[in-house]
Design an enzyme around this catalytic site. Structure first.
Site, short mmCIF file in Angstrom:
data_model
loop_
_atom_site.label_atom_id
_atom_site.label_comp_id
_atom_site.label_asym_id
_atom_site.label_seq_id
_atom_site.Cartn_x
_atom_site.Cartn_y
_atom_site.Cartn_z
N GLU A 192 0.81 -1.23 0.00
CA GLU A 192 0.00 0.00 0.00
C GLU A 192 0.85 1.28 0.00
OE1 GLU A 192 -2.86 -0.65 3.18
OE2 GLU A 192 -3.55 -2.50 2.27
N ASN A 242 2.10 -4.67 -3.34
CA ASN A 242 0.73 -5.14 -3.14
C ASN A 242 -0.15 -3.95 -2.74
OD1 ASN A 242 -1.09 -7.47 -2.68
ND2 ASN A 242 -0.95 -6.94 -0.49
N HIS A 284 -10.26 -5.92 -2.75
CA HIS A 284 -11.33 -5.74 -1.75
C HIS A 284 -12.47 -4.97 -2.43
CE1 HIS A 284 -9.04 -7.34 1.57
NE2 HIS A 284 -8.02 -6.56 1.27
N GLU A 295 -6.03 -10.67 -1.86
CA GLU A 295 -6.90 -10.49 -0.68
C GLU A 295 -8.36 -10.36 -1.09
OE1 GLU A 295 -5.51 -7.28 1.83
OE2 GLU A 295 -3.41 -7.77 1.49
N ASP A 311 -12.12 -10.18 -1.48
CA ASP A 311 -13.42 -10.33 -0.81
C ASP A 311 -14.38 -9.32 -1.43
OD1 ASP A 311 -12.56 -7.97 0.54
OD2 ASP A 311 -12.27 -9.00 2.46
O1 9MR Z 1 -7.17 -8.98 7.95
C1 9MR Z 1 -6.43 -8.00 8.67
C2 9MR Z 1 -7.19 -7.63 9.91
O2 9MR Z 1 -7.29 -8.72 10.78
C3 9MR Z 1 -6.52 -6.47 10.58
O3 9MR Z 1 -7.30 -6.04 11.66
C4 9MR Z 1 -6.36 -5.34 9.58
C5 9MR Z 1 -5.71 -4.12 10.16
O4 9MR Z 1 -5.60 -3.14 9.18
O5 9MR Z 1 -5.57 -5.81 8.50
C6 9MR Z 1 -6.24 -6.77 7.79
O6 9MR Z 1 -5.60 -7.11 6.60
C7 9MR Z 1 -5.30 -6.05 5.70
C8 9MR Z 1 -4.08 -6.46 4.93
O7 9MR Z 1 -3.04 -6.75 5.81
C9 9MR Z 1 -3.67 -5.41 3.93
N1 9MR Z 1 -4.76 -5.04 3.08
C10 9MR Z 1 -6.00 -4.70 3.73
C11 9MR Z 1 -6.42 -5.78 4.70
C12 9MR Z 1 -7.74 -5.41 5.37
O8 9MR Z 1 -7.56 -4.31 6.22
#
Ligand code: 9MR
Length: 350
Positions: A163, A204, A240, A269, A271
């Site tokens: 990011e 990513n 996402h 990722e 969803d």
């Molecule tokens: O799935 C992750 C969640 O459990 C955490 O609370 C969150 C914190 O920001 O991060 C989530 O995963 C993220 C990923 O590492 C990077 N892309 C976005 C995802 C969703 O926030």
């Protein structure tokens, strides 16, 4: 000495009679073959199909059974992030990440390493003070190399930098960018490569599904990094999505343009959330979107696989971050497959 043969024949005849009587003799011919899993179906296309997971879920036996059987790949949702792996300066803790890796190994799953450098989920010791470039550089290098060395040979990919861009394609003002300038990305990739020369190194991000300012920024950056001989080998498209924002245009063309730059692509990722309550028609649209996204990956040779961001609504991150939204994953909260699951199976040829 009489030979035991006649006795054996009796035993065989007797067992056959028992089987016939029980209606079992015909079983082998009529038995349904076990349906192929999503992981197996994807493998026929030379791709993986995986799910993220998180350590608190490791106490849920029913969850683990599906995670271990249905998917060919896993990504730790949190376990390899900086706050988890280096909770105090120079003090490393790989317990959570090792747990995910051990589970994956026991179930013959590939692992994506996620993530070495990210502005979020950093430990307080790193965010609660200011840094000069001369101070932060060795800290960043040490973190990347300690973590990448620990997981050397155990992960197929690293999301080295996660990011890095804003929506308009400008650099995100993370502590790394602000302190070290944009060159931190090339440095991070080089340091990771030194530590684990075999893992494919990825950048990513989210909202880079289609062609637009943010994915254009990655396109330009990756092109430049390749020209400079920096070891960037993959572009991770998080995926996402939300029903209310529409299906992104040009997903396949976007993947293909990165492939044409000479990097592989992964959907990292995926969803697809919606405003709750979910209706049958919303779930049907979601199913079509999942299928279309997976199809795009199937149609791009250098798209190596798809990971969903956990597989069940029971453990999705969505409701806690987007109140009123959810139902984003292919299995519901009771681990029952939703229309999306069946649509993914179908597009994979199941
Ligand atoms: O799935 C992750 C969640 O459990 C955490 O609370 C969150 C914190 O920001 O991060 C989530 O995963 C993220 C990923 O590492 C990077 N892309 C976005 C995802 C969703 O926030």
């Amino acid at each position: 000495m009489p030979m035991p043969m006649p006795m054996s024949r009796h035993v065989i005849a007797l067992s056959a009679a028992v089987c016939l009587a029980a209606g079992l003799a015909a079983a082998p011919a009529s038995a349904e073959p076990r349906p192929r899993t999503l992981g197996e179906l994807a493998k026929k296309h030379h791709k993986y199909f995986g799910s993220a997971t998180d350590n608190p879920e490791f106490t849920d036996a029913a969850y683990l059974k599906l995670l271990g059987s249905e998917f060919g790949q896993t990504t730790p949702g949190n376990a390899m992030k900086w706050y988890a792996t280096e909770p105090a300066p120079g003090v490393f803790d790989f317990t959570a990440g090792d747990e995910v890796v051990a589970f994956a190994k026991a179930h013959h799953q590939k692992v994506r390493g996620h993530t070495l450098v990210w502005h979020s989920q950093l430990p307080a010791w790193l965010t609660e003070r200011s840094w000069t470039a001369a101070e932060l550089r060795p800290v960043l290098k040490n973190h990347i190399q300690k973590v990448a060395r620990h997981y050397k040979g155990k992960v197929i990919h690293w999301d080295v930098v996660n990011e890095a861009f804003n929506e308009d394609g400008t650099y995100r003002e993370s502590v790394f960018y602000k302190t070290l300038g944009p060159g931190y990305i090339a440095d991070a990739l080089r340091w990771a490569h030194e530590a684990d020369p075999h893992a494919k190194l990825y950048l990513n991000d989210y909202n880079v599904d289609g062609i637009g300012p943010k994915s254009d920024a990655y396109y330009r950056l990756i092109k430049q990094l390749k020209a400079d001989g920096v070891p960037v080998e993959g572009f991770g498209i998080q995926g996402h999505l939300a029903l209310q924002y529409g299906f992104p245009a040009d997903v396949k063309q976007n993947m293909q343009r990165f492939a044409d730059l000479g990097v592989e692509v992964a959907v990292t990722e995926l969803d697809i959330r919606m405003n709750l309550p979910a209706t049958p028609s919303m779930l049907a649209t979601q199913a079509t979107w999942y299928a279309d996204y997976v199809k795009a990956c199937l149609e791009v040779r250098k798209c190596v696989g798809v990971t969903i961001w956990d597989y069940t609504d029971k453990y999705s991150w969505i409701p806690s971050v987007f109140p009123g939204e959810g139902a984003a994953l292919p299995y519901d909260e009771n681990l029952a497959p939703k229309p999306a699951y069946h649509a993914i199976r179908k597009v994979l040829g199941g």
